[in-house]
Design an enzyme around this catalytic site. Structure first.
Site, short mmCIF file in Angstrom:
data_model
loop_
_atom_site.label_atom_id
_atom_site.label_comp_id
_atom_site.label_asym_id
_atom_site.label_seq_id
_atom_site.Cartn_x
_atom_site.Cartn_y
_atom_site.Cartn_z
N ASP A 85 0.97 -1.30 0.05
CA ASP A 85 0.01 0.01 0.11
C ASP A 85 1.05 1.14 -0.09
O ASP A 85 1.73 1.52 0.99
CB ASP A 85 -0.91 0.08 1.21
CG ASP A 85 -1.93 1.05 1.21
OD1 ASP A 85 -1.86 1.90 0.64
OD2 ASP A 85 -3.02 0.90 1.90
N ASP A 96 -2.73 7.10 -3.15
CA ASP A 96 -3.15 6.09 -2.35
C ASP A 96 -3.58 5.07 -3.21
O ASP A 96 -4.65 5.00 -3.73
CB ASP A 96 -4.12 6.55 -1.24
CG ASP A 96 -4.17 5.63 0.04
OD1 ASP A 96 -3.39 4.52 -0.18
OD2 ASP A 96 -5.05 5.96 0.74
N HIS A 156 -11.77 6.46 1.60
CA HIS A 156 -11.86 8.00 2.14
C HIS A 156 -11.71 8.94 1.18
O HIS A 156 -11.26 8.71 0.34
CB HIS A 156 -10.55 8.10 3.25
CG HIS A 156 -9.38 7.48 2.87
ND1 HIS A 156 -8.41 8.17 2.18
CD2 HIS A 156 -8.98 6.22 2.78
CE1 HIS A 156 -7.41 7.53 1.73
NE2 HIS A 156 -7.56 6.19 2.07
N HIS A 164 -6.82 11.18 4.74
CA HIS A 164 -8.08 10.43 5.55
C HIS A 164 -9.01 11.72 5.73
O HIS A 164 -8.94 12.04 6.74
CB HIS A 164 -7.73 9.55 6.63
CG HIS A 164 -7.20 8.25 6.25
ND1 HIS A 164 -7.66 7.16 6.34
CD2 HIS A 164 -6.02 8.15 5.34
CE1 HIS A 164 -6.84 6.30 5.90
NE2 HIS A 164 -5.76 6.75 5.11
N GLU A 189 -11.13 1.28 -0.82
CA GLU A 189 -10.00 0.02 -0.53
C GLU A 189 -10.83 -0.93 0.38
O GLU A 189 -10.76 -1.27 1.61
CB GLU A 189 -8.82 0.54 0.28
CG GLU A 189 -9.16 1.49 1.55
CD GLU A 189 -8.03 1.85 2.09
OE1 GLU A 189 -7.02 1.29 2.47
OE2 GLU A 189 -7.91 3.27 2.44
N GLU A 282 -6.63 -1.42 -3.46
CA GLU A 282 -7.05 0.13 -3.52
C GLU A 282 -6.77 0.89 -4.60
O GLU A 282 -5.71 0.75 -5.24
CB GLU A 282 -6.33 0.71 -2.19
CG GLU A 282 -6.87 2.03 -1.89
CD GLU A 282 -6.18 2.68 -0.54
OE1 GLU A 282 -5.10 2.29 -0.25
OE2 GLU A 282 -6.72 3.69 -0.09
MN MN Z 1 -6.26 4.59 1.87
MN MN Z 2 -3.76 2.99 1.26
#
Ligand code: MN
Ligand code: MN
Length: 297
Positions: A85, A96, A156, A164, A189, A282
């Site tokens: 990640d 992300d 998010h 976030h 995700e 994700e």
């Molecule tokens: Mn994330």
């Molecule tokens: Mn992530």
């Protein structure tokens, strides 16, 4: 959103994905986690980006937030399920994205569950969609394949310098009527687990922290570390190993971290663990009028 923001957002998304694939391809049995982390993070810096957060290399029942320690000797095992990640940063715009590597190739269905859930979720996203609808699609997809979604982790809203932000995209139908709007950048995700517990918990392991404010710290070591953190990382999370340039002695560095935590100057992002094997997929998307644009591709 201004034109320049969209351009940078796309650039950050696509480079995040490039870095993710680079990391993915280095995840092999016997490879050191620390080597993967250092190579990918250097690659990012060499290309003029920052890290949105330290690379997460979480294995098996670890759901998220494991990043190698300063002198990490850990290697990937033959049967590991590895969640990679990662995301890059530029001008506060944050990437992300995540992928799961199944080293034994015996967990294809579990890997597919989070991957398919992500694909189906992406297909439902458009201006005006309620987050509970996205959650329902993720939950239905994962359960139809015989697994459970992790309920206390989710997607998010992403804003400048705020990975976030204030919209949570659940991995199950939670009844939340909050809607996504055109122009929003959102990370989706899904996590799928074979375990009997669909909630993850915080562990004692913590190698990722974030600057929280100037607390009262007196020790010169702690002050030095705090200065580095506030100047260099600001609102973006950092890894303890990134601070070895400030204090090379491992013991002293961790003492300073403990001191800063106690003073409220930093917050912790402990490793999160579940009860069984866990996979994750994700992507970051830009919500449009009729759908969404995948940025991390
Ligand atoms: Mn994330
Ligand atoms: Mn992530």
């Amino acid at each position: 959103m201004e034109e320049i923001d969209i351009k940078t957002t796309r650039e950050v998304g696509s480079f995040s994905y490039k870095a993710l694939l680079m990391a993915r391809d280095m995840v092999k049995p016997g490879a050191k986690l620390l080597d993967v982390a250092q190579k990918v993070e250097s690659f990012v810096k060499d290309n003029g980006f920052g890290c949105a957060f330290p690379i997460n290399l979480s294995v098996n029942e670890e759901a998220a937030h494991y990043t190698p320690t300063l002198s990490d000797e850990k290697v990937f095992g033959e049967n590991d399920i590895v969640k990679v990640d990662f995301g890059v940063a530029k001008d506060g715009i944050l990437g992300d994205c995540a992928v799961t590597v199944d080293l034994s190739e015996e967990n294809a269905k579990l890997v597919d569950a989070s991957k398919k859930a992500l694909e189906n979720a992406i297909a439902t996203i458009r201006h005006g969609v309620a987050v509970k609808e996205i959650g329902k699609v993720i939950e239905d997809t994962i359960e139809s394949m015989g697994f459970s979604p992790i309920r206390n982790l989710g997607g998010h809203l992403v804003k400048v310098h705020e990975l976030h932000s204030d919209i949570f995209v659940p991995n199950y139908y939670n009844g939340d009527d909050t809607v996504l709007e055109e122009g929003m950048t959102v990370a989706i995700e899904p996590f799928a687990t074979s375990g009997n517990r669909d909630l993850i918990v915080e562990s004692d392991v913590c190698e990722i922290y974030g600057f929280a404010g100037e607390g009262l710290v007196r020790s010169p070591d702690s002050r030095k570390v705090l200065k580095e953190i506030s100047e260099k990382y600001g609102s973006e999370p950092f890894a303890v190993r990134w601070l070895s340039n400030v204090i090379s002695d491992k013991f002293k560095l961790y003492l300073a971290i403990r001191d800063l935590l106690r003073s409220g100057s930093i917050q912790q992002y402990p490793m999160l663990v579940g009860s069984g094997m866990i996979t994750q997929a994700e992507a970051e998307v830009l919500v449009t009028k009729d759908g969404c644009e995948v940025l991390t591709k």
